[in-house]
Design a protein around this motif. Structure first.
Motif, mmCIF file in Angstrom:
data_model
loop_
_atom_site.group_PDB
_atom_site.id
_atom_site.type_symbol
_atom_site.label_atom_id
_atom_site.label_comp_id
_atom_site.label_asym_id
_atom_site.label_seq_id
_atom_site.Cartn_x
_atom_site.Cartn_y
_atom_site.Cartn_z
ATOM 1 N N UNK A 213 0.814 -1.217 0.000
ATOM 2 C CA UNK A 213 0.000 0.000 0.000
ATOM 3 C C UNK A 213 0.844 1.263 0.000
ATOM 4 N N UNK A 214 2.088 1.150 0.457
ATOM 5 C CA UNK A 214 2.997 2.306 0.476
ATOM 6 C C UNK A 214 3.821 2.419 -0.805
ATOM 7 N N UNK A 215 3.561 1.542 -1.779
ATOM 8 C CA UNK A 215 4.288 1.585 -3.038
ATOM 9 C C UNK A 215 5.686 1.015 -2.957
ATOM 10 N N UNK A 216 5.933 0.148 -1.974
ATOM 11 C CA UNK A 216 7.259 -0.449 -1.796
ATOM 12 C C UNK A 216 7.168 -1.970 -1.890
ATOM 13 N N UNK B 98 8.807 -5.892 -0.928
ATOM 14 C CA UNK B 98 9.065 -6.527 0.360
ATOM 15 C C UNK B 98 10.367 -6.053 0.991
ATOM 16 N N UNK B 99 11.356 -5.690 0.175
ATOM 17 C CA UNK B 99 12.645 -5.238 0.723
ATOM 18 C C UNK B 99 12.712 -3.717 0.821
ATOM 19 N N UNK B 100 11.571 -3.040 0.663
ATOM 20 C CA UNK B 100 11.501 -1.614 0.915
ATOM 21 C C UNK B 100 11.912 -0.706 -0.219
ATOM 22 N N UNK B 101 11.986 -1.229 -1.443
ATOM 23 C CA UNK B 101 12.343 -0.383 -2.576
ATOM 24 C C UNK B 101 11.132 -0.208 -3.492
ATOM 25 N N UNK B 102 11.225 0.796 -4.373
ATOM 26 C CA UNK B 102 10.191 0.942 -5.383
ATOM 27 C C UNK B 102 10.367 -0.154 -6.440
ATOM 28 N N UNK B 103 9.281 -0.555 -7.114
ATOM 29 C CA UNK B 103 9.413 -1.568 -8.160
ATOM 30 C C UNK B 103 10.437 -1.156 -9.214
ATOM 31 N N UNK B 104 11.136 -2.144 -9.742
ATOM 32 C CA UNK B 104 12.169 -1.873 -10.744
ATOM 33 C C UNK B 104 11.576 -1.319 -12.036
ATOM 34 N N UNK B 105 12.449 -0.812 -12.876
ATOM 35 C CA UNK B 105 12.122 -0.353 -14.232
ATOM 36 C C UNK B 105 11.188 0.858 -14.232
ATOM 37 N N UNK B 106 11.122 1.574 -13.109
ATOM 38 C CA UNK B 106 10.289 2.768 -13.053
ATOM 39 C C UNK B 106 8.806 2.489 -13.136
ATOM 40 N N UNK B 107 8.383 1.312 -12.719
ATOM 41 C CA UNK B 107 6.964 0.954 -12.792
ATOM 42 C C UNK B 107 6.141 1.862 -11.870
ATOM 43 N N UNK C 99 3.611 2.877 -9.337
ATOM 44 C CA UNK C 99 2.916 2.218 -8.231
ATOM 45 C C UNK C 99 1.455 2.660 -8.122
ATOM 46 N N UNK C 100 1.138 3.877 -8.557
ATOM 47 C CA UNK C 100 -0.243 4.344 -8.476
ATOM 48 C C UNK C 100 -1.159 3.546 -9.407
ATOM 49 N N UNK C 101 -0.588 2.976 -10.445
ATOM 50 C CA UNK C 101 -1.343 2.136 -11.378
ATOM 51 C C UNK C 101 -1.118 0.651 -11.110
ATOM 52 N N UNK C 102 -0.441 0.335 -9.993
ATOM 53 C CA UNK C 102 -0.140 -1.040 -9.586
ATOM 54 C C UNK C 102 0.628 -1.802 -10.664
ATOM 55 N N UNK C 103 1.498 -1.084 -11.367
ATOM 56 C CA UNK C 103 2.240 -1.742 -12.438
ATOM 57 C C UNK C 103 3.211 -2.798 -11.913
ATOM 58 N N UNK C 104 3.703 -2.620 -10.692
ATOM 59 C CA UNK C 104 4.591 -3.623 -10.122
ATOM 60 C C UNK C 104 3.897 -4.958 -9.961
#
Length: 450
Positions: A169-172, A174-183, A185-190
């Motif tokens: 829900x915080x856009x992170x 499991x290891x606390x980073x943003x999804x790779x490749x600039x996905x 998060x507001x569109x749940x691309x990760x």
């Protein structure tokens, strides 16, 4: 073994631990936004999800034995594996389009069904190669090791997705980073990227399979004639079932316990989201535990299968799954085994983890031992057809069980009550195992029918 490794992420990532809960979350949020009471919105989402499984189960039940009979008549399996592999890749890759506004729910469900059909049919044709890989004393070990490797593949894929792609829900991740490749998060691309990731995983790791697997030699039979011949042979096999009660009892038992297991797998993540309030990442962590136990015990179970035979292994696993089903139905955020707990208590979560470990361990062993048992029970000259009938048996109630879960959920308005039908399936399966001969039918039964 490479097929098991390549194909397992469809079950692990899409069916159970990542995409299923995400799909339920999206539908639930849509219902809540429309004014539906939250628990009812979650139950409705479970109903839609099981509807998709019902449709795919019907399709597979109708076609699997026919395609298997045709493949046995022509001696060809690889062309079918190519075609259904394409469906797997197209169906899973297209799940990228599962936007969080639920604007195209029907289309997404259709793509999911296409991919699931591809995975199931490719599995049936690949399983039929098992008797060619070793003698009767080796098949249990081979099947168990292959299934264990498949679980490891699913585990590795799940860890990659949780660490680097799926967001909370915080856009992170499991290891606390943003999804790779600039996905975004507001569109749940990760989380949505799990579809293309699954497709790419399968396409890459099936390369060794297609390069080096040698199947049986094709017979000099035209496809048009083979359809007629295959259907005639299928009718003959089905008519012979009353004369082979052990095979018939095994098909009935496996139909029910595999359906119950499939129900626990496919509803597990959705159930944890709705009943315990877990996020997609929480369900993913649960998946790591379940798949790890599945891999370890599938490998150990393969050796137990080779030493003691598949029947006692199957019986033990079904008993364990009965206990796990009872445990899961007794878990809620407010109570455990009928005793009330504080709303902030972690005991329901711990109990769900324990039951998940049991399901993973018993499920991995059960599925590996089941295909070994089929090799012992079936006509050795019609093995692809037998696995087609096995797929039919597995799907004949696989479309019914999700429907029963959906119906029970709708009537009760409770996800917990909705999952309860799986316990009955396991109990009936145990009863039918009484009539299954550990070594299968007398081979003269099959010699007379060949």
């Amino acid at each position: 073994m490479m097929f098991d490794w390549a194909s397992q992420p469809y079950n692990t990532l899409l069916l159970t631990f990542i995409f299923g809960p995400y799909f339920a979350e999206v539908l639930s949020n849509q219902g809540i936004a429309a004014g539906v009471e939250p628990s009812l919105a979650k139950a409705n989402a479970q109903g839609v999800w099981t509807l998709g499984l019902t449709i795919s189960g019907l399709f597979i039940a109708l076609l699997a034995p026919i395609l298997g009979a045709v493949a046995d008549s022509t001696g060809r399996r690889m062309p079918y594996i190519y075609v259904f592999s394409l469906l797997y890749v197209v169906g899973s890759g297209s799940l990228w389009l599962a936007y969080p506004d639920a604007s195209n729910t029907t289309l997404i469900l259709a793509f999911f069904i296409i991919g699931l059909i591809g995975m199931e049919f490719a599995t049936a044709f690949t399983n039929a190669m098992l008797p060619e890989l070793g003698g009767p004393d080796e098949i249990g070990r081979i099947s168990g090791s292959g299934w264990a490797i498949g679980y490891v593949g699913g585990l590795v894929a799940l860890v990659i997705v949780l660490f680097f792609l799926a967001e909370n829900a915080q856009g992170r991740t499991l290891i606390g980073i943003k999804p790779l490749f600039g996905l975004d998060t507001s569109l749940r691309e990760g989380t949505r990227s799990v579809g293309p990731f699954t497709a790419l995983w399968y396409a890459v790791f099936m390369i060794p399979f297609f390069l080096w697997v040698q199947s049986n030699q094709p017979k000099n039979v035209k496809v048009r004639g083979s359809v007629k011949e295959g259907l005639e042979d299928l009718k003959k096999t089905l008519r012979k079932l009353p004369e082979s009660p052990s095979f018939a009892a095994y098909l009935g038992s496996s139909m029910l316990y595999r359906d119950g297991l499939s129900g626990m797998y496919t509803i597990g993540g959705v159930y944890a989201y709705g009943v315990l309030g877990w996020s997609v990442v929480d369900v993913g962590i649960f998946g790591i535990l379940t798949v790890t136990f599945g891999a370890i015990f599938a490998y150990i179970g393969g050796f137990a299968d080779s030493r003691y035979g598949p029947k006692p292994v199957i019986t033990t696993c079904v008993i364990l799954l009965c206990l796990a089903a009872l445990g899961i139905v007794s878990i809620s955020r407010e109570a455990l085994l009928g005793f009330p707990v504080a709303e902030t208590s972690t005991l329901p979560d711990i109990a769900f983890y324990v039951n998940g470990a049991i399901i993973g361990a018993a499920g991995g062993v059960l599925q590996a031992a089941s295909r070994t048992m089929l090799v012992r029970q079936a006509n050795p000259n019609r093995m692809t057809e037998a696995f087609g009938i096995y797929a039919l048996a597995g799907k004949a109630t696989a479309f019914l069980a999700p429907a029963l879960i959906s119906l029970a959920t709708a009537i009760s308005g409770s996800q917990r009550v909705g999952v309860s039908p799986v316990l009955g399936l396991f109990l009936i399966a145990l009863l039918l195992l009484i009539w299954v001969k550990p070594e299968g039918e007398d081979k003269t039964v099959w010699d007379a029918s060949t």
